[in-house]
Design an enzyme around this catalytic site. Structure first.
Site, PDB file in Angstrom:
ATOM      1  N   LYS A 168     -35.239  56.551 -33.148  1.00 26.07           N
ATOM      2  CA  LYS A 168     -36.280  55.801 -33.843  1.00 26.07           C
ATOM      3  C   LYS A 168     -35.784  54.385 -34.137  1.00 26.07           C
ATOM      4  CE  LYS A 168     -39.044  59.385 -34.121  1.00 26.07           C
ATOM      5  NZ  LYS A 168     -38.343  60.208 -33.136  1.00 26.07           N
ATOM      6  N   ASP A 169     -36.728  53.495 -34.374  1.00 23.22           N
ATOM      7  CA  ASP A 169     -36.409  52.094 -34.624  1.00 23.22           C
ATOM      8  C   ASP A 169     -35.527  51.940 -35.859  1.00 23.22           C
ATOM      9  OD1 ASP A 169     -39.281  52.297 -33.395  1.00 23.22           O
ATOM     10  OD2 ASP A 169     -38.524  50.327 -32.826  1.00 23.22           O
TER      11      ASP A 169
END
Length: 366
Positions: free
Chosen positions: A98-99
């Site tokens: 995930k970012d």
């Protein structure tokens, strides 16, 4: 190809969009709260938004935790969880990366057989670092792609076009989807991962892999584990770039939404190149081989790798896409993407994205 030739290679990192041009410039990730991602994993029950009084449900050797993070990348959190739990890094599972510059909620699994009585104490330790939203015991480790997808709530700032034009583009995106490109971050700065891929000797990599299985060690710091992991990254970058090139040709001729003759399956897909190239035949095979042949220095990497050819959808659908205009002029978007599809790629099909989380505010188009 020599090192100097590889360094001089100019890689395409911005591919054609479906509407011909982007409708507006926007700012992305002005603050982490403007980019929210929530992993969807239906097999585990949700427990609301509270981080206190977490009840561990289910049974099994793996403790699965939904953790909310801000400003940390997924691999860092996984390593820290292994340290806190006193387990090996290998014993930590996850569904996807995930970012970092975002508020993200995702599941991690920790291998803790026979330690159910200690779950509450461990969760209390983890709560000192990150909010824990839910906890569940499972019989299996989480692996990449186990989730159903990701739910995004993204706020774009400084939208440079009239609302009517933006909303027309969003309606088109909702109906047609976007070309399912891999984003440029996969290829490294200025395509550096592709330059590295060109330098790999695939046969040598295979020999090292065989030695590793027999318990051999790499020579010095350059051999073995770490280098092989990097080579996997470079191979993945090469495979992804070739897919993007094929997809770009399909976007250019308007066939990216419809299967071609000889294309496996019922939906439009493109090749993830492997030994033998592609599983397509006929017209689709001809187009794919013709596109990949334009970059022989990457295509040749797969001739001896025994990597099976695979397929990837050409269309990324932003399911349930909705939006509202905020009082300050911001545009708030809400949508769901399946695993392997990227929000920046979908939004980059209609917007020129300026990623404000980057140190020099470099523009991203995918």
């Amino acid at each position: 190809m020599s090192d100097s030739e590889a360094n001089a290679k100019s890689w395409r990192l911005d591919w054609p969009v479906s509407g011909g041009s982007r409708v507006a410039r926007v700012q992305l990730k002005t603050a982490p709260e403007d980019f929210r991602v929530s992993e969807v994993l239906d097999e585990f029950p949700e427990q609301g938004e509270s981080s206190g009084d977490i009840n561990v449900t289910g049974e099994g050797e793996h403790l699965c935790l939904r953790i909310e993070k801000t400003g940390d990348n997924t691999e860092f959190v996984a390593r820290e969880l292994a340290t806190i739990a006193g387990c090996r890094s290998f014993d930590v599972g996850l569904c996807g990366l995930k970012d970092r510059h975002a508020v993200t909620s995702q599941w991690f699994s920790l291998y803790r057989p026979g330690m159910m009585d200690d779950d509450t104490a461990l969760i209390e330790q983890i709560l000192e670092r990150w909010p824990v939203k839910a906890a569940h015991r499972s019989v299996r480790k989480l692996r990449r792609g186990d989730h159903q997808g990701n739910h995004f709530v993204i706020t774009l700032r400084q939208v440079s076009a009239e609302r009517e034009a933006v909303e027309h583009a969003l309606e088109r995106l909702k109906m047609q989807g976007a070309p399912n490109y891999f984003g440029p971050q996969r290829f490294g700065f200025a395509g550096g991962n592709l330059d590295q891929a060109v330098r790999i000797d695939p046969s040598a990599l295979n020999r090292r892999g065989g030695q590793g299985k027999r318990g051999g060690r790499g020579k010095g710091k350059s051999g073995g584990g770490r280098d092989d992991r990097k080579n996997v990254l470079y191979f993945s970058a090469a495979r992804s770039w070739l897919f993007n090139e094929v997809l770009a040709s399909r976007v250019a001729d308007g066939t990216w939404q419809t299967p071609m003759s000889g294309e496996p399956g019922e939906h439009a897909t493109g090749p993830l190149w492997g030994d033998g190239g592609t599983s397509a035949s006929g017209e689709a095979e001809q187009l794919e081989r013709g596109s990949v042949a334009q970059t022989p220095e990457l295509a040749c990497l797969f001739s001896v790798t025994r990597m099976k050819p695979e397929r990837r959808p050409l269309v990324a659908m932003a399911k349930g896409l909705s939006w509202i205009w905020l009082d300050d002029g911001g545009l708030k978007l809400d949508f769901f993407l399946e695993p392997g599809q990227y929000a920046t790629t979908v939004l980059g099909n209609i917007f020129e994205l300026e990623d404000m989380s980057l140190s020099q505010h470099n523009k991203q188009h995918g």
